[in-house]
Design an enzyme around this catalytic site. Structure first.
Site, PDB file in Angstrom:
ATOM      1  N   LYS A 213       0.842  -0.738  -0.017  1.00  0.00           N
ATOM      2  CA  LYS A 213      -0.083  -0.109   0.056  1.00  0.00           C
ATOM      3  C   LYS A 213       0.880   1.711  -0.220  1.00  0.00           C
ATOM      4  CE  LYS A 213      -4.039  -0.848   2.186  1.00  0.00           C
ATOM      5  NZ  LYS A 213      -5.076  -0.464   3.566  1.00  0.00           N
ATOM      6  N   GLY A 390       8.965  -2.303  11.577  1.00  0.00           N
ATOM      7  CA  GLY A 390       8.742  -1.774  12.098  1.00  0.00           C
ATOM      8  C   GLY A 390       9.133  -0.651  12.074  1.00  0.00           C
TER       9      GLY A 390
HETATM   10  P1  AMP Z   1       4.137  -4.496   2.569  1.00  0.00           P
HETATM   11  O1  AMP Z   1       3.492  -4.473   4.221  1.00  0.00           O
HETATM   12  O2  AMP Z   1       3.299  -3.315   2.233  1.00  0.00           O
HETATM   13  O3  AMP Z   1       5.988  -3.873   2.472  1.00  0.00           O
HETATM   14  O4  AMP Z   1       4.017  -5.421   1.434  1.00  0.00           O
HETATM   15  C1  AMP Z   1       4.366  -6.553   0.956  1.00  0.00           C
HETATM   16  C2  AMP Z   1       3.383  -7.880   0.555  1.00  0.00           C
HETATM   17  O5  AMP Z   1       3.461  -6.678  -0.773  1.00  0.00           O
HETATM   18  C3  AMP Z   1       4.231  -9.240   0.447  1.00  0.00           C
HETATM   19  O6  AMP Z   1       3.103  -9.522   0.759  1.00  0.00           O
HETATM   20  C4  AMP Z   1       4.232  -9.151  -1.033  1.00  0.00           C
HETATM   21  O7  AMP Z   1       3.303 -10.402  -2.118  1.00  0.00           O
HETATM   22  C5  AMP Z   1       3.222  -7.721  -1.915  1.00  0.00           C
HETATM   23  N1  AMP Z   1       3.343  -7.601  -2.970  1.00  0.00           N
HETATM   24  C6  AMP Z   1       3.920  -7.083  -3.323  1.00  0.00           C
HETATM   25  N2  AMP Z   1       3.896  -6.843  -4.925  1.00  0.00           N
HETATM   26  C7  AMP Z   1       2.556  -6.958  -5.144  1.00  0.00           C
HETATM   27  C8  AMP Z   1       1.144  -6.572  -6.318  1.00  0.00           C
HETATM   28  N3  AMP Z   1       2.108  -6.400  -7.232  1.00  0.00           N
HETATM   29  N4  AMP Z   1       0.224  -7.172  -6.067  1.00  0.00           N
HETATM   30  C9  AMP Z   1      -0.498  -7.445  -4.959  1.00  0.00           C
HETATM   31  N5  AMP Z   1       0.811  -7.906  -3.955  1.00  0.00           N
HETATM   32  C10 AMP Z   1       1.949  -7.234  -4.045  1.00  0.00           C
END
Ligand code: AMP
Length: 410
Positions: A213, A390
């Site tokens: 996000k 975090g």
């Molecule tokens: P975050 O916790 O925000 O760093 O998100 C990490 C997660 O983002 C990981 O589990 C990835 O699988 C996911 N992620 C990375 N690229 C994508 C994508 N193109 N679509 C959906 N999820 C994604």
């Protein structure tokens, strides 16, 4: 670094109260499934023992429930059963194997029994306190608990980077009642590398941001725009940027609330002269599955029914070229759904490149990025892999972390 480190302390014969991060993944029977975090603290632990200090270790483990808040006897029994699996005994058993004996587990965090056990310690002994979160005062940073904890040590050492962004009794409050508080080896290394990225990086400095996000990373992006020469955006959050530029993104991850943020970031990058690199092609799939049909499409060519799950080959080449020109790279968030092999190419290739670039200082954020790098067996080849998800994010946000700010100035 302007804070005391463990090497600045005279620990001989002293009681060293050390906050460690033994919040490890456990097996069903409570035994330790992955001891990376315990091993990460061994350098500080062994240092104190070798110098003839008495070591009192404290950590939280999981998220214990409060049985007094249960609304029925059945719920209370459930909470108590769960809490029983969060006692530190299996952790003490594991630590005993790693350090070769001398680890006593006490069944409380503070109080007369704990004080008596500490009073009976010999140099080189280790005591592991019970799960700090069994005491409600821990997360509330209760001053009485802080004072009682401080009674157990002559000096305090913080070696739990994963919790320094929390102002809890064992991570922050306790420091107000001890004469000296210092960073352990692990925390000192985290401070050194993040300090380097934030204050005096070898340039060009490039940041890679990925993950899901945009909204979660607004503050990080804003802070990085003031610091970096190049900002690379991949992963799920890139599609919100594409949408903000008017491109179709099909069923790809969209963070509605992040569209305006993305527009502001695009404008600010231009204003500040930061090179902002976004994907120019994408690996799309017709389902969120490793068995999905996939193809590579260009910018604006993602059709309905297809979702982008990894960066495409042209993007990967562009990102790698930019990385090769950099002297310092900080990376937070995978550039694709690396958990599925089909969509791990981008993340793995970038990890390989960094691991094989001895001239680049590579700082890998904790959480998913650290997990990816570890999965490829490349952690040792990076300059630094953070042990706090975090906490590393808050570092990059430019925030003051309570558990670090509380350490004694040099
Ligand atoms: P975050 O916790 O925000 O760093 O998100 C990490 C997660 O983002 C990981 O589990 C990835 O699988 C996911 N992620 C990375 N690229 C994508 C994508 N193109 N679509 C959906 N999820 C994604």
């Amino acid at each position: 670094m302007n804070k005391l480190t463990i090497e600045d302390l005279d620990v001989k014969g002293k009681r060293v109260l050390m906050r460690v991060d033994f919040n490890v993944p456990q097996n069903e029977d409570g035994s330790v499934r992955d001891d990376t975090r315990i091993r990460a603290a061994l350098r500080s632990i062994n240092y104190v023992r070798e110098k003839g200090g008495k070591l009192i270790l404290m950590s939280h483990l999981g998220r214990p429930g409060d049985p007094n808040k249960a609304e029925s006897e059945e719920e209370k029994a459930k909470i108590l059963k769960k809490n029983a699996t969060l006692k530190m005994d299996p952790i003490a058993d594991h630590l005993r194997k790693l350090v070769g004996g001398n680890v006593k587990k006490v069944d409380d965090i503070v109080g007369p029994d704990v004080e008596a056990a500490v009073a009976a310690m010999e140099p080189g002994d280790i005591i592991l306190l019970e799960n700090t979160r069994f005491n409600k005062g821990e997360t509330k940073n209760n001053p009485e608990l802080c004072e009682q904890l401080a009674k157990l040590g002559d000096v305090y050492v913080s070696d739990a980077f994963g919790t320094v962004h929390r102002a809890h009794a064992s991570t922050e409050g306790v420091t107000k009642y001890v004469s000296q508080s210092a960073a352990g080896f692990l925390v000192a290394k985290e401070m050194e590398y993040f300090g380097r990225v934030l204050n005096s990086p070898d340039r060009p400095l490039l940041a890679i941001l990925g993950g899901a996000k945009v909204s979660d990373k607004i503050t990080v992006i804003e802070n990085l725009l003031n610091l970096v020469d190049t900002l690379v955006i991949g992963g799920g959050m890139a599609y919100t940027f594409m949408k903000a530029q008017g491109y179709e993104i099909g069923n790809s991850l969209l963070d509605e609330g992040g569209i305006d943020v993305a527009k502001t970031v695009l404008a600010k990058a231009k204003e500040k002269g930061v090179e902002l690199l976004l994907p120019v092609d994408t690996v799309v799939a017709d389902a969120f599955s490793n068995d999905a049909n996939t193809k590579v499409v260009g910018l604006g060519e993602i059709e309905a029914g297809w979702e982008g799950l990894d960066i495409g080959p042209k993007t990967l080449e562009m990102f790698c070229d930019a990385i090769k020109k950099s002297k310092t790279v900080v990376w937070n968030g995978p550039v694709g759904v690396f958990e599925m092999e089909k969509f791990a190419v981008g993340t793995k290739t970038i990890a390989d490149l960094l691991a094989n670039s001895p001239n680049i200082t590579s700082v890998i954020g904790g959480g998913d990025t650290a997990a990816a790098v570890a999965q490829y067996g490349l952690a040792d080849k990076m300059s630094h892999v953070s042990t706090g998800g975090g906490a590393s994010l808050e570092m990059l946000e430019g925030k003051e972390l309570p558990g670090l700010a509380a350490l004694t100035d040099k």
